[in-house]
Structures are given as structure tokens and as C-alpha cells.
Design a protein around this motif. Structure first.
Motif, PDB file in Angstrom:
ATOM      1  N   ASP A   1       0.832  -1.203   0.000  1.00 39.34           N
ATOM      2  CA  ASP A   1       0.000   0.000   0.000  1.00 39.34           C
ATOM      3  C   ASP A   1       0.866   1.252   0.000  1.00 39.34           C
ATOM      4  N   ARG A   2       1.932   1.234   0.790  1.00 42.83           N
ATOM      5  CA  ARG A   2       2.863   2.375   0.849  1.00 42.83           C
ATOM      6  C   ARG A   2       3.505   2.590  -0.521  1.00 42.83           C
ATOM      7  N   LEU A   3       3.944   1.514  -1.175  1.00 45.66           N
ATOM      8  CA  LEU A   3       4.594   1.628  -2.483  1.00 45.66           C
ATOM      9  C   LEU A   3       3.635   2.192  -3.532  1.00 45.66           C
ATOM     10  N   LEU A   4       2.367   1.833  -3.439  1.00 46.28           N
ATOM     11  CA  LEU A   4       1.394   2.339  -4.402  1.00 46.28           C
ATOM     12  C   LEU A   4       1.125   3.833  -4.205  1.00 46.28           C
ATOM     13  N   GLN A   5       1.454   4.371  -3.039  1.00 47.41           N
ATOM     14  CA  GLN A   5       1.250   5.794  -2.766  1.00 47.41           C
ATOM     15  C   GLN A   5       2.494   6.634  -3.041  1.00 47.41           C
ATOM     16  N   VAL A   6       3.640   5.991  -3.309  1.00 44.86           N
ATOM     17  CA  VAL A   6       4.897   6.732  -3.489  1.00 44.86           C
ATOM     18  C   VAL A   6       4.876   7.556  -4.767  1.00 44.86           C
ATOM     19  N   ILE A   7       4.485   6.952  -5.889  1.00 44.57           N
ATOM     20  CA  ILE A   7       4.475   7.665  -7.172  1.00 44.57           C
ATOM     21  C   ILE A   7       3.169   8.447  -7.276  1.00 44.57           C
ATOM     22  N   LEU A   8       3.280   9.760  -7.454  1.00 46.40           N
ATOM     23  CA  LEU A   8       2.088  10.587  -7.568  1.00 46.40           C
ATOM     24  C   LEU A   8       1.663  10.743  -9.028  1.00 46.40           C
ATOM     25  N   ALA A   9       2.641  10.977  -9.935  1.00 47.23           N
ATOM     26  CA  ALA A   9       2.306  11.160 -11.350  1.00 47.23           C
ATOM     27  C   ALA A   9       3.583  11.146 -12.177  1.00 47.23           C
ATOM     28  N   PRO A  10       3.489  10.755 -13.451  1.00 47.34           N
ATOM     29  CA  PRO A  10       4.644  10.950 -14.330  1.00 47.34           C
ATOM     30  C   PRO A  10       4.736  12.432 -14.674  1.00 47.34           C
TER      31      PRO A  10
ATOM     32  N   ILE B   1      11.147   4.202  -4.197  1.00 44.83           N
ATOM     33  CA  ILE B   1      10.777   4.616  -5.551  1.00 44.83           C
ATOM     34  C   ILE B   1      11.077   3.492  -6.543  1.00 44.83           C
ATOM     35  N   LYS B   2      12.247   2.872  -6.402  1.00 46.50           N
ATOM     36  CA  LYS B   2      12.621   1.750  -7.274  1.00 46.50           C
ATOM     37  C   LYS B   2      11.613   0.606  -7.151  1.00 46.50           C
ATOM     38  N   ALA B   3      11.281   0.234  -5.922  1.00 47.56           N
ATOM     39  CA  ALA B   3      10.334  -0.859  -5.692  1.00 47.56           C
ATOM     40  C   ALA B   3       8.947  -0.509  -6.226  1.00 47.56           C
ATOM     41  N   ALA B   4       8.532   0.754  -6.070  1.00 48.57           N
ATOM     42  CA  ALA B   4       7.206   1.176  -6.531  1.00 48.57           C
ATOM     43  C   ALA B   4       7.111   1.126  -8.053  1.00 48.57           C
ATOM     44  N   VAL B   5       8.139   1.604  -8.751  1.00 46.78           N
ATOM     45  CA  VAL B   5       8.127   1.579 -10.220  1.00 46.78           C
ATOM     46  C   VAL B   5       8.125   0.143 -10.720  1.00 46.78           C
ATOM     47  N   GLU B   6       8.931  -0.717 -10.089  1.00 41.02           N
ATOM     48  CA  GLU B   6       8.972  -2.125 -10.492  1.00 41.02           C
ATOM     49  C   GLU B   6       7.630  -2.813 -10.236  1.00 41.02           C
TER      50      GLU B   6
ATOM     51  N   PHE C   1       4.756  -0.825 -12.793  1.00 40.22           N
ATOM     52  CA  PHE C   1       4.949  -0.916 -14.251  1.00 40.22           C
ATOM     53  C   PHE C   1       5.555  -2.231 -14.712  1.00 40.22           C
ATOM     54  N   LYS C   2       5.900  -3.129 -13.782  1.00 40.72           N
ATOM     55  CA  LYS C   2       6.459  -4.458 -14.123  1.00 40.72           C
ATOM     56  C   LYS C   2       7.702  -4.343 -15.012  1.00 40.72           C
ATOM     57  N   VAL C   3       8.645  -3.477 -14.609  1.00 41.41           N
ATOM     58  CA  VAL C   3       9.909  -3.299 -15.326  1.00 41.41           C
ATOM     59  C   VAL C   3      11.061  -3.422 -14.328  1.00 41.41           C
ATOM     60  N   GLU C   4      12.292  -3.533 -14.857  1.00 39.97           N
ATOM     61  CA  GLU C   4      13.474  -3.586 -14.000  1.00 39.97           C
ATOM     62  C   GLU C   4      14.137  -2.213 -13.986  1.00 39.97           C
ATOM     63  N   VAL C   5      14.377  -1.678 -12.798  1.00 41.36           N
ATOM     64  CA  VAL C   5      14.974  -0.352 -12.639  1.00 41.36           C
ATOM     65  C   VAL C   5      16.461  -0.512 -12.366  1.00 41.36           C
ATOM     66  N   GLU C   6      17.271   0.289 -13.090  1.00 45.36           N
ATOM     67  CA  GLU C   6      18.716   0.247 -12.887  1.00 45.36           C
ATOM     68  C   GLU C   6      19.139   1.242 -11.819  1.00 45.36           C
TER      69      GLU C   6
ATOM     70  N   GLU D   1      10.992  -0.909 -21.059  1.00 46.40           N
ATOM     71  CA  GLU D   1      10.235   0.246 -21.533  1.00 46.40           C
ATOM     72  C   GLU D   1       8.943   0.360 -20.744  1.00 46.40           C
ATOM     73  N   ILE D   2       8.518   1.610 -20.473  1.00 45.34           N
ATOM     74  CA  ILE D   2       7.248   1.836 -19.790  1.00 45.34           C
ATOM     75  C   ILE D   2       6.268   2.382 -20.803  1.00 45.34           C
ATOM     76  N   ASN D   3       5.118   1.698 -20.918  1.00 45.32           N
ATOM     77  CA  ASN D   3       4.055   2.171 -21.784  1.00 45.32           C
ATOM     78  C   ASN D   3       2.943   2.699 -20.873  1.00 45.32           C
ATOM     79  N   PHE D   4       2.802   4.033 -20.797  1.00 50.66           N
ATOM     80  CA  PHE D   4       1.851   4.608 -19.856  1.00 50.66           C
ATOM     81  C   PHE D   4       0.401   4.298 -20.243  1.00 50.66           C
ATOM     82  N   ALA D   5       0.116   4.097 -21.517  1.00 51.94           N
ATOM     83  CA  ALA D   5      -1.237   3.780 -21.947  1.00 51.94           C
ATOM     84  C   ALA D   5      -1.680   2.412 -21.425  1.00 51.94           C
TER      85      ALA D   5
END
Length: 104
Positions: free
Chosen positions: A10-19, A48-53, A56-61, A97-101
Motif C-alpha cells: 500500500d505504501r509503495l502504491l502511494q509513493v508515485i504521484l504522477a509521471p 521509488i525503485k520498488a514502486a516503479v517495479e 509498471f512491471k519493469v526492471e529499474v537500474e 520500456e514503460i508504456n503509460f497507456a
């Protein structure tokens, strides 16, 4: 009863506010393969790394963060200040790659 896993999720889902979609952010995305996000001011780089992963189901460097001071604004005689906010530049691993759509 909430488990520790659902609390952190739940915390990770609240970390990213918007692109952040601006000319500069688009230029950086094309040139350096980085995506800019507006994140909570108390968010850490590992969060932030964990939230993006997670979202968006991607690997963050790598994650770079910037604290942005709110602008001072004026309305007639009174002065006011916008809130400070935090921006995160997220570098993805090659081939990611992140596809926002598709993410919505």
C-alpha cells in the motif's frame, strides 16, 4: 488484520504521484532512457525503485531524486508559497520500456 506485506505494498502504491510530462522530461526520456516522476517528499530511492517495479512491471537500474522548492507567488498584497515537491528520474535496465497507456 493487515499483514506487513500489504502495508508495504500500500505504501509503495502511494509513493508515485504522477509521471512528469514536460519538454525537458521528454528530451531526457529520449536521450538518456530515463522517466521522470513526481513522488512523495518523504519517499526514499529504494522505495521509488520498488514502486516503479511493482506498478509498471519493469526492471529499474538507478534512481536519482531532486527536491524542488515551491515557488513564491503573490496575489495582490499578500505573498504565498507553493508546496515543495520531489522529482525522481528513473533509469531502466537496457531493453525495458514503460508504456503509460497500458499501465492505466
Amino acid at each position: 488484520m493487515m499483514t506487513a506485506m500489504t502495508k508495504t505494498q500500500d505504501r509503495l502504491l502511494q509513493v508515485i504521484l504522477a509521471p512528469q510530462i514536460t519538454e525537458k522530461a521528454t528530451y531526457i526520456a529520449d536521450k538518456h532512457q530515463q522517466i521522470a516522476f513526481i513522488v512523495r517528499t518523504d519517499a526514499t530511492k529504494p522505495e521509488i525503485k520498488a514502486a516503479v517495479e511493482l506498478v509498471f512491471k519493469v526492471e529499474v537500474e538507478k534512481v536519482s531524486t531532486i527536491n524542488v522548492g515551491g515557488k513564491t507567488k503573490r496575489a495582490g498584497k499578500s505573498m504565498g508559497k507553493r508546496k515543495d515537491w520531489k522529482k525522481a528520474y528513473v533509469s531502466l535496465k537496457p531493453g525495458q520500456e514503460i508504456n503509460f497507456a497500458a499501465a492505466e
